[in-house]
Design an enzyme around this catalytic site. Structure first.
Site, PDB file in Angstrom:
ATOM      1  N   GLY A   1       0.828  -1.280   0.147  1.00  0.00           N
ATOM      2  CA  GLY A   1       0.105   0.116   0.080  1.00  0.00           C
ATOM      3  C   GLY A   1       0.962   1.156   0.161  1.00  0.00           C
TER       4      GLY A   1
ATOM      5  CB  CYS B   1     -17.324   3.528 -27.392  1.00  0.00           C
ATOM      6  SG  CYS B   1     -16.741   3.756 -29.059  1.00  0.00           S
TER       7      CYS B   1
HETATM    8  C1  LIG Z   1      -2.593  -5.252  -3.815  1.00  0.00           C
HETATM    9  C2  LIG Z   1      -1.992  -5.935  -2.598  1.00  0.00           C
HETATM   10  C3  LIG Z   1      -0.696  -5.539  -2.301  1.00  0.00           C
HETATM   11  C4  LIG Z   1       0.155  -4.517  -2.949  1.00  0.00           C
HETATM   12  O1  LIG Z   1      -0.676  -3.020  -2.763  1.00  0.00           O
HETATM   13  P1  LIG Z   1       0.367  -1.838  -3.558  1.00  0.00           P
HETATM   14  O2  LIG Z   1      -0.462  -0.514  -2.989  1.00  0.00           O
HETATM   15  O3  LIG Z   1       0.658  -1.953  -4.871  1.00  0.00           O
HETATM   16  O4  LIG Z   1       1.731  -1.740  -2.645  1.00  0.00           O
HETATM   17  C5  LIG Z   1      -0.050  -6.104  -1.341  1.00  0.00           C
HETATM   18  N1  LIG Z   1      -0.630  -6.872  -0.514  1.00  0.00           N
HETATM   19  C6  LIG Z   1      -1.712  -7.291  -0.703  1.00  0.00           C
HETATM   20  C7  LIG Z   1      -2.512  -8.561  -0.058  1.00  0.00           C
HETATM   21  C8  LIG Z   1      -2.510  -6.822  -2.050  1.00  0.00           C
HETATM   22  O5  LIG Z   1      -3.819  -7.397  -2.072  1.00  0.00           O
END
Ligand SMILES: *Cc1c(COP(=O)(O)O)cnc(C)c1O
Length: 427
Positions: free
Chosen positions: A243, A356
């Site tokens: 994240g 579209c």
């Molecule tokens: C999507 C996801 C991530 C990565 O998130 P980022 O924002 O791309 O760093 C990490 N762990 C899990 C379980 C995810 O679903």
């Protein structure tokens, strides 16, 4: 990171003139800078190790995946997360070490679990009671004991877009701690003889521009881990997910990776101390932050529609088929004129895609120099969740991908052809 301007007044990335790349490979074109990918890997690996020695970085391949990228990650000692058999197939094609893979997802099916076990996958993160039973059964049939994490939901708001928020109670991922379902899952999983429960995982959503969601959730979840010792849970691994934010637009700047590392490392050390836990191996799962900044999307300007006193729409040859994030999340991007990045701003224009849907707008009211048909536009920070969410909507062809480094360009995915569109059809 390597962006510059050359004598022709063109944008360069990785020592390559992107206007020449656009001519050579056509547009839309996604250019990935190897130097930026490697630098981000090193920032994560080094940044977290210096704050918490036993840390491991596992790239979330849903952000963008390709065998060439898997090779780079392996060289940088970064593992990979996959969420489907398809993502697993891509990393297998690169012979990515199975021990460094983690299989996520809230509804993996039997075939996918079998494929993962056949490959000897290091870790599977379980997301439901159904999966506890299913994976234990599949592992028993294969005669293995599978190392797993359980994904919990800590009821903490990552303060990001509703559609990408995964830590709150009312969403589909993970066993909620608040309701007692996480405890039930731990108890149940510990009764399974073919599952080796190594610890707990959570992921709050993405992108998170603040530290507080992490520093709130970590002690809460580790307190839960400590409590689960009464059922026999012995924690070896702990993962607060990914994240980590990147900069898309200049008025919303991301934190440094070192700031995340410091806060997360300190938070875990403190909480382990407080709850009398041994310090676990820490797994971080950045996706966006590894590849987001490294990727730049190139488009060619076609027609322009100027509505007097209202707005000017400049249409390009891509759009929601290769980048659905603006339409899906209202995501913002910054755009420059690649064949004149230093020219003065002439006005505000909205970059429209060719699909579209009237919502198919890539950037709204962007300050840009005067534009004409044939100009090349570059949208920064397009490396994550653009191509991985790309579609063939309107039967359009998904773009080629070029990896640049030190003046060299290498195609790592060719542009699709009409034959690719027809291949699955039965005539
Ligand atoms: C999507 C996801 C991530 C990565 O998130 P980022 O924002 O791309 O760093 C990490 N762990 C899990 C379980 C995810 O679903």
């Amino acid at each position: 990171m390597t962006a510059g301007t050359n004598e022709a007044g063109h944008l360069t990335i990785g020592g390559c003139d992107v206007v020449s790349l656009a001519e050579m490979y056509g547009t839309p074109l996604y250019v990935y800078d190897e130097h930026t990918i490697r630098s981000m890997c090193r920032e994560f690996v080094g940044g977290f190790e210096s704050e918490y020695a036993d840390s491991h970085i596992s790239y979330s391949s849903k952000a963008f995946t390709n065998p060439a990228l898997a090779k780079i990650l392996e060289e940088e000692h970064v593992g990979m997360d996959v969420v489907t058999g398809g993502e697993l197939a891509i990393v297998r094609a690169a012979n990515f070490p199975a021990s460094d893979l983690n299989f996520h997802g809230n509804n993996k099916d039997r075939a996918e679990l079998e494929e993962a076990l056949d490959y000897g996958i290091g870790l599977i993160t379980i997301d439901s009671m159904y999966e506890i039973d299913l994976l234990d059964e599949v592992a028993r049939q294969k005669g293995v004991t599978q190392q797993v994490l359980l994904r919990v939901s800590p009821s903490i708001d990552g303060r990001t877009h509703l559609l990408t928020s995964t830590g709150v109670l009312d969403q589909k991922f993970g066993f909620p701690i608040e309701t007692g379902q996480a405890e039930e899952a731990v108890r149940h999983a510990l009764t399974k003889s073919n599952l080796d429960v190594a610890g707990i995982h959570f992921h709050l959503g993405s992108p998170l521009f603040e530290l507080e969601p992490y520093t709130q959730a970590i002690p809460y979840v580790l307190e839960f881990v400590a409590k689960m010792r009464e059922h026999g849970l012995e924690q070896r691994i702990f993962s607060p997910g990914g994240g980590f934010a990147i900069g898309y637009v200049s008025d919303t700047l991301p934190l440094e990776i070192s700031e995340y590392a410091e806060a997360i490392g300190a938070s875990i050390t403190e909480a382990c101390d407080r709850f009398g836990l041994n310090e676990p191996r820490l797994i971080l799962e950045p996706g966006r932050a590894i590849v987001g900044r490294a990727g730049v999307a190139l488009y060619t300007v076609g027609g322009t529609k100027e509505i007097p006193g209202v707005r000017t729409y400049v249409s390009v040859d891509g759009g929601m088929g290769d980048n659905i994030r603006p339409a899906l999340y209202g995501a913002g991007y910054s755009v420059i004129k690649a064949n004149g990045p230093d020219e003065p701003v002439a006005g505000y224009v909205t970059i429209a895609g060719k699909y579209c849907e009237s919502g198919d707008l890539l950037v709204k009211d962007a300050p840009l120099p005067a534009l004409e048909t044939g100009d090349v536009l570059a949208i920064a920070a397009s490396g994550a969740y653009c191509l991985s969410m790309a579609s063939n909507y309107n039967m359009s062809l998904r773009p080629a991908v070029v990896l640049v480094n030190d003046g060299n360009a290498r195609v790592i995915r060719r542009r699709e052809t009409y034959d690719d569109l027809l291949a699955p059809s039965i005539l």
